[in-house]
Scaffold this motif. Structure first.
Motif, mmCIF file in Angstrom:
data_model
loop_
_atom_site.group_PDB
_atom_site.id
_atom_site.type_symbol
_atom_site.label_atom_id
_atom_site.label_comp_id
_atom_site.label_asym_id
_atom_site.label_seq_id
_atom_site.Cartn_x
_atom_site.Cartn_y
_atom_site.Cartn_z
ATOM 1 N N ASP A 190 41.118 44.699 37.495
ATOM 2 C CA ASP A 190 42.054 45.266 38.365
ATOM 3 C C ASP A 190 41.864 44.549 39.953
ATOM 4 O OD1 ASP A 190 43.217 46.892 36.570
ATOM 5 O OD2 ASP A 190 41.826 48.788 37.034
ATOM 6 N N TYR A 191 40.698 44.234 40.139
ATOM 7 C CA TYR A 191 40.323 43.638 41.291
ATOM 8 C C TYR A 191 40.859 42.184 41.705
ATOM 9 C CZ TYR A 191 38.133 42.321 45.774
ATOM 10 O OH TYR A 191 37.860 41.984 47.023
ATOM 11 N N VAL A 192 40.889 41.789 40.518
ATOM 12 C CA VAL A 192 41.609 40.218 40.509
ATOM 13 C C VAL A 192 42.933 40.390 40.860
ATOM 14 C CG1 VAL A 192 42.380 38.258 39.185
ATOM 15 C CG2 VAL A 192 39.778 38.840 39.421
ATOM 16 N N ARG A 193 43.549 41.076 39.941
ATOM 17 C CA ARG A 193 45.106 41.518 40.105
ATOM 18 C C ARG A 193 45.435 42.169 41.620
ATOM 19 N NH1 ARG A 193 47.807 46.450 39.113
ATOM 20 N NH2 ARG A 193 46.060 47.175 38.115
ATOM 21 N N LEU A 194 44.672 43.113 42.078
ATOM 22 C CA LEU A 194 45.003 43.707 43.375
ATOM 23 C C LEU A 194 44.688 43.026 44.694
ATOM 24 C CD1 LEU A 194 44.286 47.367 42.242
ATOM 25 C CD2 LEU A 194 46.603 46.341 42.544
ATOM 26 N N HIS A 195 43.489 42.135 44.432
ATOM 27 C CA HIS A 195 43.128 41.793 45.774
ATOM 28 C C HIS A 195 42.893 40.108 45.609
ATOM 29 C CE1 HIS A 195 42.290 45.667 47.085
ATOM 30 N NE2 HIS A 195 41.753 45.847 45.976
ATOM 31 N N SER A 196 42.409 39.675 44.709
ATOM 32 C CA SER A 196 42.100 38.146 44.530
ATOM 33 C C SER A 196 43.502 37.349 44.533
ATOM 34 C CB SER A 196 41.345 37.662 43.501
ATOM 35 O OG SER A 196 40.192 38.471 43.288
ATOM 36 N N LEU A 197 44.491 37.890 44.123
ATOM 37 C CA LEU A 197 45.741 37.288 43.798
ATOM 38 C C LEU A 197 46.813 37.626 44.488
ATOM 39 C CD1 LEU A 197 45.899 36.925 39.671
ATOM 40 C CD2 LEU A 197 45.104 35.172 41.521
ATOM 41 N N THR A 198 46.427 37.795 45.775
ATOM 42 C CA THR A 198 47.372 38.258 46.865
ATOM 43 C C THR A 198 47.440 36.901 48.034
ATOM 44 O OG1 THR A 198 45.479 39.171 48.319
ATOM 45 C CG2 THR A 198 46.593 40.786 46.690
ATOM 46 N N PRO A 199 48.683 36.959 48.424
ATOM 47 C CA PRO A 199 48.938 35.800 49.394
ATOM 48 C C PRO A 199 48.051 36.064 50.511
ATOM 49 C CG PRO A 199 50.996 36.664 48.863
ATOM 50 C CD PRO A 199 49.915 37.784 48.245
ATOM 51 N N GLN A 200 47.628 37.222 51.028
ATOM 52 C CA GLN A 200 46.645 37.112 52.104
ATOM 53 C C GLN A 200 45.384 36.722 51.747
ATOM 54 O OE1 GLN A 200 48.304 39.493 50.872
ATOM 55 N NE2 GLN A 200 48.865 41.061 52.214
ATOM 56 N N ASN A 201 44.960 36.714 50.521
ATOM 57 C CA ASN A 201 43.752 36.155 50.366
ATOM 58 C C ASN A 201 43.671 34.745 49.413
ATOM 59 O OD1 ASN A 201 42.075 37.999 51.363
ATOM 60 N ND2 ASN A 201 42.002 39.292 49.517
ATOM 61 N N GLY A 202 44.898 34.061 49.617
ATOM 62 C CA GLY A 202 44.764 32.632 49.347
ATOM 63 C C GLY A 202 45.723 32.251 48.182
ATOM 64 N N THR A 217 31.921 42.883 42.965
ATOM 65 C CA THR A 217 31.410 42.326 44.239
ATOM 66 C C THR A 217 32.232 41.021 44.525
ATOM 67 O OG1 THR A 217 29.133 42.959 43.879
ATOM 68 C CG2 THR A 217 29.731 41.254 45.606
ATOM 69 N N ASN A 218 33.234 41.232 45.537
ATOM 70 C CA ASN A 218 33.908 39.766 45.874
ATOM 71 C C ASN A 218 33.059 38.801 46.580
ATOM 72 O OD1 ASN A 218 36.247 38.232 46.045
ATOM 73 N ND2 ASN A 218 36.489 38.831 48.150
ATOM 74 N N GLU A 219 32.777 38.042 46.022
ATOM 75 C CA GLU A 219 31.929 36.723 46.433
ATOM 76 C C GLU A 219 32.532 36.000 47.696
ATOM 77 O OE1 GLU A 219 28.540 36.673 46.179
ATOM 78 O OE2 GLU A 219 28.406 38.114 44.715
ATOM 79 N N PHE A 220 33.823 35.412 47.072
ATOM 80 C CA PHE A 220 34.417 34.659 48.138
ATOM 81 C C PHE A 220 36.036 34.558 47.859
ATOM 82 C CE2 PHE A 220 32.109 31.648 45.789
ATOM 83 C CZ PHE A 220 33.055 30.811 45.149
ATOM 84 N N ASN A 221 36.746 34.688 48.729
ATOM 85 C CA ASN A 221 38.316 34.594 48.200
ATOM 86 C C ASN A 221 38.631 33.178 47.844
ATOM 87 O OD1 ASN A 221 39.033 37.070 48.275
ATOM 88 N ND2 ASN A 221 38.984 37.292 50.421
ATOM 89 N N LEU A 222 40.012 32.848 47.546
ATOM 90 C CA LEU A 222 40.600 31.627 47.263
ATOM 91 C C LEU A 222 40.668 30.764 48.517
ATOM 92 C CD1 LEU A 222 43.428 32.567 44.892
ATOM 93 C CD2 LEU A 222 41.575 31.155 44.260
HETATM 94 C C1 LIG Z 1 41.362 40.280 50.455
HETATM 95 O O1 LIG Z 1 40.006 40.199 50.213
HETATM 96 C C2 LIG Z 1 39.256 41.115 50.767
HETATM 97 C C3 LIG Z 1 37.621 40.751 50.637
HETATM 98 O O2 LIG Z 1 37.472 39.600 51.304
HETATM 99 C C4 LIG Z 1 39.631 42.549 50.601
HETATM 100 O O3 LIG Z 1 38.653 43.426 51.246
HETATM 101 C C5 LIG Z 1 40.965 42.848 50.902
HETATM 102 O O4 LIG Z 1 41.442 44.052 50.317
HETATM 103 C C6 LIG Z 1 41.995 41.652 50.247
HETATM 104 N N1 LIG Z 1 43.285 41.823 50.794
HETATM 105 C C7 LIG Z 1 44.175 41.994 49.836
HETATM 106 C C8 LIG Z 1 45.564 42.036 50.562
HETATM 107 O O5 LIG Z 1 44.213 42.222 48.940
#
Ligand SMILES: *[C@@H]1O[C@H](CO)[C@@H](O)[C@H](O)[C@H]1NC(C)=O
Ligand SMILES: *[C@@H]1O[C@H](CO)[C@@H](O)[C@H](O)[C@H]1NC(C)=O
Ligand SMILES: *[C@@H]1O[C@H](CO)[C@@H](O)[C@H](O)[C@H]1NC(C)=O
Ligand SMILES: *[C@@H]1O[C@H](CO)[C@@H](O)[C@H](O)[C@H]1NC(C)=O
Ligand SMILES: *[C@@H]1O[C@H](CO)[C@@H](O)[C@H](O)[C@H]1NC(C)=O
Ligand SMILES: *[C@@H]1O[C@H](CO)[C@@H](O)[C@H](O)[C@H]1NC(C)=O
Ligand SMILES: *[C@@H]1O[C@H](CO)[C@@H](O)[C@H](O)[C@H]1NC(C)=O
Ligand SMILES: *[C@@H]1O[C@H](CO)[C@@H](O)[C@H](O)[C@H]1NC(C)=O
Ligand SMILES: *[C@@H]1O[C@H](CO)[C@@H](O)[C@H](O)[C@H]1NC(C)=O
Length: 619
Positions: free
Chosen positions: A113-125, A78-83
């Motif tokens: 995996d989630y941290v690598r693929l989603h949390s640590l992306t420029p889009q998410n801060g 569960t992604n609680e909140f992004n950066l």
């Molecule tokens: C950014 O975070 C959201 C969840 O808040 C996620 O659904 C999305 O895939 C993430 N974006 C990227 C590019 O990983």
């Protein structure tokens, strides 16, 4: 069993003081990944959140400061909140308190995996160009060990990521912690959830890569002579940036300058020109290659002047980092000028590159043997950058905490600093901590020593003194030498800044002639430990007598020693075979204050012992 993992991704350099704010001036991206699986109670999950909240509370939160993200997982993630979801502290803290306890299996790999693929992306801060740390906190084992190992390995491949793993309770698998974390120093274990707080400081230090508390001025001196060539010169510039990148910039923390030497010396970047790291780094890359002879001595002189003139704070610790791939044109001059650098209290590192350097010259130029680094090629420079940074960090911590501290009442005894025992990082503190002491050295300068041995005594005194926080609110030093006569070299109030004290110690001249110990002890009591000469009523008085012989007036020595012991805690250090053991005992305040070494070369072996004894004060 509940398996909890906090994955904490921190982008940051290191802090100056974690007590009030962690990693000040440094942007950091922190991703907590909380494992909420298993049969443990909700209460323990809440303890984790309380810890994370508390931990987060010490950071400055903001767009250009520290950012925090939190992910929980058990069977799912569960992604609680992004950066970049929240931009101030109160929002982040309240979001942490709203996190739900998921309950389920321990699919740690999914979280990684989630941290690598989603949390640590420029889009998410996630912000570019800043280092990253990942901390995993667990009370057990993941369900899919192999997948977890794979996911951890991939996560650690992201540029600038460091993974830290915290294990709670006795179900922790140390192998798995080690597998998840970037290295052994990034694993923590606590026996129970209630004890999480005990790793607070070490986790902060690790997170911030805490680097000392004091300001530092660092001057890079790069070899720009003909032997280098443009390509290799560029590698030196890149090395400079790699090291510079580890420090926070500013007059209160670190200032960095850069100069080059070839036929002449060129001040490329004065030490206080750039106040942001970005500006500095960009301008380093613009420094041109010179070509020419290798006049290292000119460069050293420039470095010394830079560090003497541009130091904004008296307490700043000063470093020169010299890179060279050859030998200097003027060896004698180089050695002379290097000495001046050392005497000015400037810690001097030398990095010798390739086979054309003169090992002996490197040793002469560096502060000591431990300040010499060797690499075979320019490409290997990067392998030592960490060591250099660590050395500077330690020095910053040990040597520069001389700022006044609020004290509630005068201290009359010194206590040793309590070493950090939890976790893996140990931050070295000034000897005795911020305690008040007046330390008088009484040095035998009689003819039995000879100038060479006297110099070794001075080195010992110098190395002893530099462990302390020197200043009017901490430790002050005075020094007398004695032979047939007693010479007052400096009083407690003659020098009050660290550099001036250390300088004065090294500048003490040798006399020769007799051994009038009794008169020295008399002067110690009637002159040195007097308020008019800077002796402070609220300080512990310590006198350290160093001798290689016996006094020529033993009866008077007995009388004077008895008197001095009423005023100060007296230590006696005897060197070599000619000392009178009995007399050492008579001079010292107590038997444990007596120390003996067989030769001048071995003086350094008792440094820790005497520091400890001096710090533990009178009984
Ligand atoms: C950014 O975070 C959201 C969840 O808040 C996620 O659904 C999305 O895939 C993430 N974006 C990227 C590019 O990983
Ligand atoms: C928060 O951290 C501070 C500083 O270490 C500590 O004194 C305090 O007890 C902590 N509070 C909680 C709820 O953990
Ligand atoms: C953050 O930094 C950027 C670039 O340095 C700057 O333009 C921006 O105004 C800063 N934002 C805040 C909120 O300080
Ligand atoms: C934090 O940010 C939110 C949204 O940007 C804003 O509504 C709130 O007032 C801010 N709180 C503080 C204490 O600045
Ligand atoms: C861990 O820390 C120790 C002591 O600070 C250090 O000597 C060692 O090199 C570190 N290990 C790694 C892998 O960084
Ligand atoms: C100790 O005494 C001196 C002078 O008497 C004073 O300036 C200093 O602030 C005192 N230091 C402490 C820590 O009490
Ligand atoms: C020691 O010094 C005192 C005073 O300076 C002098 O009176 C005495 O004779 C000296 N003793 C020796 C043994 O040199
Ligand atoms: C060193 O001592 C000499 C006298 O012994 C003095 O003239 C000189 O100024 C001192 N140098 C420093 C840097 O203190
Ligand atoms: C020193 O004292 C001892 C014993 O009190 C005495 O026998 C001796 O003569 C004294 N020596 C001198 C040089 O005064």
């Amino acid at each position: 069993m509940l398996k909890l993992a906090i994955v904490l991704t921190v982008i940051g350099y290191h802090s100056t003081n974690a007590l009030t704010r962690a990693c000040p001036y440094k942007p950091a991206d922190i991703v907590f990944v909380v494992d909420g699986s298993g049969s443990e109670r909700m209460a323990n999950f809440q303890k984790q959140l309380a810890f994370i909240q508390n931990f987060t509370g010490q950071f400055e939160i903001g767009r250009n400061k520290t950012q925090v993200s939190l992910v929980t997982f058990s069977t799912d993630v569960t992604n609680e909140f992004n950066l970049n979801t929240y931009s101030n502290k109160s929002d982040v803290l309240s979001a942490i308190s709203r996190v739900h306890y998921p309950n389920g299996e321990t699919y740690t790999h999914l979280a990684l995996d989630y941290v690598r693929l989603h949390s640590l992306t420029p889009q998410n801060g996630s912000r570019n160009g800043i280092s990253k740390i990942v901390i995993v906190l667990t009370d057990g084992k993941s369900n899919e060990e192999v997948l977890t190992a794979q996911a951890a390995a991939l996560l650690k491949q992201i540029r600038d990521v460091t993974v830290v793993a915290i294990g709670i309770g006795d179900g922790v698998d140390p192998k798995e912690l080690a597998m998840i974390a970037s290295n052994k120093n990034h694993t923590f274990t606590v026996p129970s959830f209630d004890l999480l707080q005990t790793i607070y400081k070490d986790l902060t230090d690790t997170t911030c890569h805490t680097c000392g508390q004091g300001p530092a001025d660092i001057f890079f001196l790069l070899d720009s002579s003909g032997s280098e060539g443009t390509v290799n010169f560029r590698k030196q510039l890149e090395f400079t940036n790699t090291v510079a990148n580890e420090f926070d910039f500013g007059p209160d923390s670190t200032q960095i300058g850069l100069g080059t030497f070839a036929t002449g010396a060129t001040l490329e970047i004065p030490i206080n020109r750039y106040h942001t790291k970005e500006e500095f780094i960009q301008n380093v890359l613009r420094v041109p290659f010179k070509d020419g002879e290798s006049n290292l001595h000119l460069g050293l002189d420039m470095a010394r002047l830079q560090l003497s003139e541009s130091t904004l704070t008296v307490n700043s610790h000063r470093f020169v980092i010299i890179l060279t791939d050859g030998r200097s044109l003027e060896h004698e001059l180089t050695v002379q000028v290097a000495k001046r650098l050392h005497w000015a209290g400037i810690e001097t590192f030398v990095i010798g590159i390739g086979n054309d350097v003169d090992e002996n010259e490197l040793l002469d130029v560096a502060s000591d043997r431990t300040h010499v680094f060797r690499v075979n090629t320019f490409d290997q420079l990067d392998t030592i950058h960490r060591q250099i940074v660590d050395r500077i960090c330690v020095a910053k911590t040990v040597f520069t905490t001389t700022t006044p501290r609020p004290t509630t009442k005068p201290t009359t005894t010194l206590k040793p600093t309590t070493p950090t025992t939890m976790g893996t990082t140990t931050t070295t503190k000034p000897a005795c901590g911020p305690k008040v002491a007046d330390i008088l050295f009484i040095l035998d300068s009689s003819d039995s020593e000879g100038p060479e041995n006297f110099k070794k005594i001075l080195d010992f005194v110098y190395n002893f003194a530099r462990q302390f926080a020197i200043g009017v609110n901490n430790v002050l030093f005075s020094l007398i030498t004695y032979s047939s006569n007693v010479n007052v070299r400096f009083h407690f109030n003659t020098y009050t800044s660290r550099n001036s004290v250390l300088n004065a110690i090294l500048n003490t001249s040798y006399i020769g002639l007799g051994t009038n110990t009794s008169d020295a002890l008399n002067v110690a009591r009637t002159v040195m430990f007097r308020p008019e000469h800077g002796s402070r009523p609220n300080a512990t008085n310590i006198a350290i007598v160093i001798t290689d012989g016996r006094s020529r007036n033993p009866n008077a020595t007995i009388t004077e020693a008895a008197q001095l012991k009423k005023t100060a805690d007296v230590f006696s250090i005897g060197i070599g075979p000619d000392v009178d053991q009995n007399e050492l005992t008579i001079i010292a305040s107590k038997p444990t204050n007596v120390m003996q070494v067989n030769s001048f070369e071995l003086l350094h072996t008792i440094q820790d012992k005497i520091t400890q004894a001096a710090c533990s004060g009178r009984t």
